[in-house]
Write a protein that holds these residues in place. Structure first.
Motif: not given
Length: 68
Positions: A54, A57-58, A60-65
């Protein structure tokens, strides 16, 4: 907090146990500690380590930022 070798099952288990009641490595928002631990993990933890997965993945979701 030391987790040991985060590329080993034992290190990932320690991380999973640590994250059982936490969203982040330190504090209540993502920090450089999360980045450092994320970079030390070789990939997504196995599904049976649900807290570590969890968190992974959370973060990792900041990679776009970060790419901006």
């Amino acid at each position: 907090m030391g987790f040991g070798d985060l590329k080993s099952p034992a290190g990932l288990q320690v991380l999973n146990d640590y994250l059982a009641d936490k969203s982040y490595i330190e504090g209540y928002v993502p920090s450089q500690a999360d980045v450092a631990v994320f970079e030390a993990v070789s990939g997504p933890p196995p599904a049976d380590l649900c807290h570590a997965l969890r968190w992974y993945n959370h973060i990792k979701s900041y990679e776009k930022e970060k790419a901006r």
